[in-house]
Design an enzyme around this catalytic site. Structure first.
Site, mmCIF file in Angstrom:
data_model
loop_
_atom_site.group_PDB
_atom_site.id
_atom_site.type_symbol
_atom_site.label_atom_id
_atom_site.label_comp_id
_atom_site.label_asym_id
_atom_site.label_seq_id
_atom_site.Cartn_x
_atom_site.Cartn_y
_atom_site.Cartn_z
ATOM 1 N N HIS A 271 21.490 4.032 44.076
ATOM 2 C CA HIS A 271 20.993 5.411 44.093
ATOM 3 C C HIS A 271 22.080 6.421 43.674
ATOM 4 O O HIS A 271 21.772 7.499 43.188
ATOM 5 C CB HIS A 271 20.538 5.809 45.499
ATOM 6 C CG HIS A 271 19.163 5.349 45.860
ATOM 7 N ND1 HIS A 271 18.845 4.037 46.062
ATOM 8 C CD2 HIS A 271 18.022 6.061 46.082
ATOM 9 C CE1 HIS A 271 17.561 3.947 46.396
ATOM 10 N NE2 HIS A 271 17.043 5.155 46.413
ATOM 11 N N CYS B 226 19.998 -3.348 43.787
ATOM 12 C CA CYS B 226 20.174 -2.706 45.081
ATOM 13 C C CYS B 226 21.448 -3.270 45.701
ATOM 14 O O CYS B 226 21.556 -4.493 45.889
ATOM 15 C CB CYS B 226 18.964 -3.027 45.959
ATOM 16 S SG CYS B 226 19.137 -2.447 47.655
ATOM 17 N N CYS C 146 25.957 1.669 45.812
ATOM 18 C CA CYS C 146 24.516 1.776 46.030
ATOM 19 C C CYS C 146 23.939 2.316 44.736
ATOM 20 O O CYS C 146 24.465 3.285 44.169
ATOM 21 C CB CYS C 146 24.239 2.728 47.190
ATOM 22 S SG CYS C 146 22.523 3.251 47.326
ATOM 23 N N ASP D 170 14.480 -2.594 43.643
ATOM 24 C CA ASP D 170 15.348 -1.831 44.540
ATOM 25 C C ASP D 170 14.480 -1.351 45.697
ATOM 26 O O ASP D 170 13.249 -1.438 45.654
ATOM 27 C CB ASP D 170 15.940 -0.621 43.790
ATOM 28 C CG ASP D 170 16.820 0.232 44.682
ATOM 29 O OD1 ASP D 170 17.591 -0.323 45.486
ATOM 30 O OD2 ASP D 170 16.730 1.479 44.603
HETATM 31 N N1 DGL Z 1 19.662 1.500 46.144
HETATM 32 C C1 DGL Z 1 20.058 0.926 47.360
HETATM 33 C C2 DGL Z 1 21.365 0.253 47.348
HETATM 34 O O1 DGL Z 1 21.838 0.030 46.264
HETATM 35 C C3 DGL Z 1 19.360 1.189 48.531
HETATM 36 C C4 DGL Z 1 19.689 2.178 49.475
HETATM 37 C C5 DGL Z 1 18.835 2.054 50.692
HETATM 38 O O2 DGL Z 1 17.689 1.681 50.584
HETATM 39 O O3 DGL Z 1 19.361 2.349 51.764
HETATM 40 O O4 DGL Z 1 21.949 -0.049 48.339
#
Ligand code: DGL
Length: 267
Positions: free
Chosen positions: A191, A69, A189, A6
């Site tokens: 996160h 990600c 996302c 990620d």
């Molecule tokens: N974890 C990410 C996603 O799923 C990344 C977010 C990022 O780097 O902007 O999109």
């Protein structure tokens, strides 16, 4: 061994699930903490970063890779699949299937980074999954919203349920979704599940789909039986290891021991 990567900490949501589903398999995780966020960058930059990330992971004997990600999964999967000869799983398909199954009122919301929302990949996959389930791909209404501030909030540890800044940001980003009346929300996302409690406080009663978890489940379904390894996990980042380890420990429940910093630019 399975590789997971990620732009930062978000992919730990997939790793956490993979640990449960593949208890005997070694896992290697890369978080590109030195270059996070990806989601506000151009498609070309994201693709170039993703190729380096996977090149690093393939320096280990991995049998499959999980692109944990949303941003990379929605912009760069064909490029990755064209460049590496191993099974590569993204986070879109599993989440779309889970959302199609979960919605009762046929209103699904997607939140993600600007690049993810721009790609349109989640709505397309939801329609496809809904069509496969009901025979009517257009029978589902979808709203998408970009939530770029969520990533820095997570990376900087603003992850408590009652954090006032996170609560305010949730209200600002999610009010439209409440108004739309979605009963299912894809956290597009990886996160975002880390602040799932705060999101749920803003959208009570809405079913949250954790993309990282659904991706790990899909891998479990599609990959052949698990090799007997030691069940170890190693972590690599492209910036400071201490800040990664401390936020990761809140989320994983214990502090990851094996965190090493690497120079991703050299891959
Ligand atoms: N974890 C990410 C996603 O799923 C990344 C977010 C990022 O780097 O902007 O999109």
């Amino acid at each position: 061994m399975i590789g997971i990567f990620d732009s930062g900490l978000g992919g730990l949501t997939a790793l956490k699930e993979a640990r449960l589903l593949f208890p005997k398999e070694d896992l290697v995780y890369f978080g590109d903490t030195g270059r996070v966020p990806y989601g506000t960058r151009s498609e070309e930059t994201i693709r170039a970063y993703a190729l380096q990330d996977l090149r690093f992971l393939t320096s280990f004997p991995i049998r499959a890779a999980v692109v944990a990600c949303g941003t990379v999964s929605t912009t760069s999967l064909p490029a990755l699949r064209g460049a590496f000869d191993l099974p590569i799983f993204g986070v879109v398909e599993g989440a779309a299937i889970a959302a199609a199954k979960a919605t009762k009122n046929r209103r699904v919301a997607v939140i993600g980074t600007p690049a993810t929302v721009r790609s349109g990949a989640f709505p397309e996959a939801i329609r496809q999954a809904y069509g496969a389930l009901t025979g009517n791909a257009d029978g589902v209404e979808i709203i998408s919203r970009a939530c770029p501030l969520f990533v820095p909030l997570v990376e900087n540890g603003f992850i408590e349920k009652d954090d006032p800044i996170t609560a305010l940001t949730c209200e600002r980003y999610l009010a439209d979704i409440r108004e739309f009346g979605a009963d299912t929300l894809i956290l597009g996302c990886t996160h975002y599940p880390i602040i799932a409690d705060a999101i749920s406080k803003t959208l009570p009663g809405v079913t949250l789909i954790n993309t990282g978890r659904e991706a790990a489940r899909l891998v479990r379904e599609k990959l052949p039986p698990i090799p007997e390894e030691k069940g170890e996990a190693r972590f690599f980042v492209s910036d400071r290891t201490d800040s990664f380890a401390s936020v990761a420990s809140v989320f994983l429940g214990s502090k990851p021991e094996n965190v090493t910093r690497i120079d991703i630019g050299s891959y």
